[in-house]
Scaffold this active site. Sequence first.
Site, PDB file in Angstrom:
ATOM      1  N   LYS A 146       0.805  -1.226   0.000  1.00  0.00           N
ATOM      2  CA  LYS A 146       0.000   0.000   0.000  1.00  0.00           C
ATOM      3  C   LYS A 146       0.842   1.281   0.000  1.00  0.00           C
ATOM      4  O   LYS A 146       0.424   2.297  -0.533  1.00  0.00           O
ATOM      5  CB  LYS A 146      -0.936   0.017   1.204  1.00  0.00           C
ATOM      6  CG  LYS A 146      -2.141  -0.899   1.063  1.00  0.00           C
ATOM      7  CD  LYS A 146      -3.013  -0.773   2.304  1.00  0.00           C
ATOM      8  CE  LYS A 146      -4.407  -1.301   2.054  1.00  0.00           C
ATOM      9  NZ  LYS A 146      -5.324  -1.027   3.167  1.00  0.00           N
ATOM     10  N   ASP A 195     -10.127   3.544   1.615  1.00  0.00           N
ATOM     11  CA  ASP A 195     -10.334   3.216   3.031  1.00  0.00           C
ATOM     12  C   ASP A 195     -10.912   4.440   3.746  1.00  0.00           C
ATOM     13  O   ASP A 195     -11.697   4.300   4.694  1.00  0.00           O
ATOM     14  CB  ASP A 195      -9.013   2.812   3.703  1.00  0.00           C
ATOM     15  CG  ASP A 195      -8.592   1.386   3.353  1.00  0.00           C
ATOM     16  OD1 ASP A 195      -9.451   0.581   2.962  1.00  0.00           O
ATOM     17  OD2 ASP A 195      -7.382   1.087   3.459  1.00  0.00           O
TER      18      ASP A 195
HETATM   19  P1  NAP Z   1      -0.577  -2.274  10.308  1.00  0.00           P
HETATM   20  O1  NAP Z   1      -0.225  -1.207   9.346  1.00  0.00           O
HETATM   21  O2  NAP Z   1       0.315  -3.455  10.472  1.00  0.00           O
HETATM   22  O3  NAP Z   1      -0.782  -1.571  11.751  1.00  0.00           O
HETATM   23  C1  NAP Z   1      -1.116  -2.315  12.901  1.00  0.00           C
HETATM   24  C2  NAP Z   1      -1.050  -1.426  14.140  1.00  0.00           C
HETATM   25  O4  NAP Z   1      -1.401  -2.240  15.262  1.00  0.00           O
HETATM   26  C3  NAP Z   1       0.351  -0.857  14.421  1.00  0.00           C
HETATM   27  O5  NAP Z   1       0.222   0.415  14.995  1.00  0.00           O
HETATM   28  C4  NAP Z   1       0.881  -1.854  15.445  1.00  0.00           C
HETATM   29  O6  NAP Z   1       1.868  -1.321  16.298  1.00  0.00           O
HETATM   30  C5  NAP Z   1      -0.362  -2.140  16.236  1.00  0.00           C
HETATM   31  N1  NAP Z   1      -0.245  -3.387  16.979  1.00  0.00           N
HETATM   32  C6  NAP Z   1      -0.019  -4.633  16.476  1.00  0.00           C
HETATM   33  N2  NAP Z   1       0.076  -5.524  17.491  1.00  0.00           N
HETATM   34  C7  NAP Z   1      -0.069  -4.813  18.643  1.00  0.00           C
HETATM   35  C8  NAP Z   1      -0.054  -5.159  20.022  1.00  0.00           C
HETATM   36  N3  NAP Z   1       0.141  -6.441  20.426  1.00  0.00           N
HETATM   37  N4  NAP Z   1      -0.231  -4.178  20.946  1.00  0.00           N
HETATM   38  C9  NAP Z   1      -0.405  -2.908  20.550  1.00  0.00           C
HETATM   39  N5  NAP Z   1      -0.422  -2.506  19.257  1.00  0.00           N
HETATM   40  C10 NAP Z   1      -0.261  -3.449  18.321  1.00  0.00           C
HETATM   41  O7  NAP Z   1      -2.003  -2.894   9.975  1.00  0.00           O
HETATM   42  P2  NAP Z   1      -3.258  -2.137   9.312  1.00  0.00           P
HETATM   43  O8  NAP Z   1      -3.244  -2.308   7.852  1.00  0.00           O
HETATM   44  O9  NAP Z   1      -3.310  -0.772   9.870  1.00  0.00           O
HETATM   45  O10 NAP Z   1      -4.480  -3.034   9.849  1.00  0.00           O
HETATM   46  C11 NAP Z   1      -4.853  -2.995  11.214  1.00  0.00           C
HETATM   47  C12 NAP Z   1      -6.129  -3.823  11.393  1.00  0.00           C
HETATM   48  O11 NAP Z   1      -7.193  -3.238  10.649  1.00  0.00           O
HETATM   49  C13 NAP Z   1      -6.002  -5.268  10.906  1.00  0.00           C
HETATM   50  O12 NAP Z   1      -6.735  -6.083  11.781  1.00  0.00           O
HETATM   51  C14 NAP Z   1      -6.670  -5.232   9.539  1.00  0.00           C
HETATM   52  O13 NAP Z   1      -7.229  -6.475   9.175  1.00  0.00           O
HETATM   53  C15 NAP Z   1      -7.780  -4.212   9.788  1.00  0.00           C
HETATM   54  N6  NAP Z   1      -8.211  -3.522   8.560  1.00  0.00           N
HETATM   55  C16 NAP Z   1      -9.532  -3.600   8.247  1.00  0.00           C
HETATM   56  C17 NAP Z   1      -9.993  -2.947   7.130  1.00  0.00           C
HETATM   57  C18 NAP Z   1     -11.457  -3.025   6.794  1.00  0.00           C
HETATM   58  O14 NAP Z   1     -11.829  -2.670   5.666  1.00  0.00           O
HETATM   59  N7  NAP Z   1     -12.302  -3.441   7.715  1.00  0.00           N
HETATM   60  C19 NAP Z   1      -9.126  -2.189   6.318  1.00  0.00           C
HETATM   61  C20 NAP Z   1      -7.783  -2.131   6.680  1.00  0.00           C
HETATM   62  C21 NAP Z   1      -7.326  -2.814   7.815  1.00  0.00           C
HETATM   63  P3  NAP Z   1       3.433  -1.287  15.869  1.00  0.00           P
HETATM   64  O15 NAP Z   1       3.517  -0.313  14.727  1.00  0.00           O
HETATM   65  O16 NAP Z   1       4.112  -0.839  17.106  1.00  0.00           O
HETATM   66  O17 NAP Z   1       3.785  -2.697  15.435  1.00  0.00           O
END
Ligand code: NAP
Length: 280
Positions: free
Chosen positions: A70, A106
């Site tokens: 992305k 998004d």
């Molecule tokens: P990402 O870029 O990998 O970001 C994940 C975030 O969660 C980061 O800030 C990470 O912190 C934090 N995190 C991960 N494990 C953690 C923990 N154990 N404790 C505290 N913080 C933690 O992922 P993303 O693309 O933003 O996606 C995040 C979620 O949204 C996923 O579940 C994804 O499936 C969902 N999502 C849904 C949609 C939808 O259309 N519904 C769209 C996009 C994403 P660090 O940076 O410190 O690792």
Amino acid sequence: MIPGEPHFAGVLGWPLERTLSPAIHAAAFESVGLPWVYLAWAVPPESLASAVEGLRVLRASGANVTMPHKEAILPLLDDLDEDARAVGAVNTVASGGGRLIGHNTDVSGFKEFLAGDAGATISGARCVVLGAGGAARAVVKALSELDAEVISVVARDAHKAASVAAIAGARGRAEPWTANIWAVADADVVVNATPLGMNKEKLLEGARFDAGQWVVDLIYDPPSTPLIDSARSQGAHAWGGIGMLVHQAAGSFRIWTGQEPPLPAMSAAAVTAIAGRSRD
Ligand code: NAP
């Protein structure tokens, strides 16, 4: 494109086993009778530039972009829309006149879901976003466009939290992860943009929710998480991530085809695909 030939689009990601985009878009094209083909393109990071060149050469009508491409795709495109530029990530590519334009649906997807399906009033609301990744960036932009009063980004990495909060300008705040329970106590809207809950992890354990709050977990598989269950059992309006998922796909459909997306067909396809997985 040769007249009469079907258009084609697809999703670029790595790995791609869990993508729902082919099911959602195939249902959409079929529902409106468009002879489009939608493919899943598993492209490793080192091949992304070649794949984008392939979109140009083969004259793909469009593409979706998912993890981990992305952000990496930005410099490979000819232009970006305002949301993609602000969020620093692209989830949709549109092709036209030999140019590839990056979009971020998004942002519009979250807005349409929250203000439409969920019926939340965001103007003047105090919002808390957990996490500081790509989804959090889109959510903060959306909440900002919906005129939230305060948007607190709660994350374990202080630099990332500050950078995501900055998308909301003066309304943005960065809070440490350790403060998450206190941060949600007087919030009107709470959004989980971390993967915590995907494997039944408990998030905000002990937090008190009430009927005046909206709680959204962006996780869509499983459809419910311990956070959703807890918030709902305490009377809050609680939603999983399927609504945003469907609306961001609808945004891509609108950009590519210029037609109104068939939301019921897209939503039904997403729900069926997720239910099919949990029986695996
Ligand atoms: P990402 O870029 O990998 O970001 C994940 C975030 O969660 C980061 O800030 C990470 O912190 C934090 N995190 C991960 N494990 C953690 C923990 N154990 N404790 C505290 N913080 C933690 O992922 P993303 O693309 O933003 O996606 C995040 C979620 O949204 C996923 O579940 C994804 O499936 C969902 N999502 C849904 C949609 C939808 O259309 N519904 C769209 C996009 C994403 P660090 O940076 O410190 O690792």
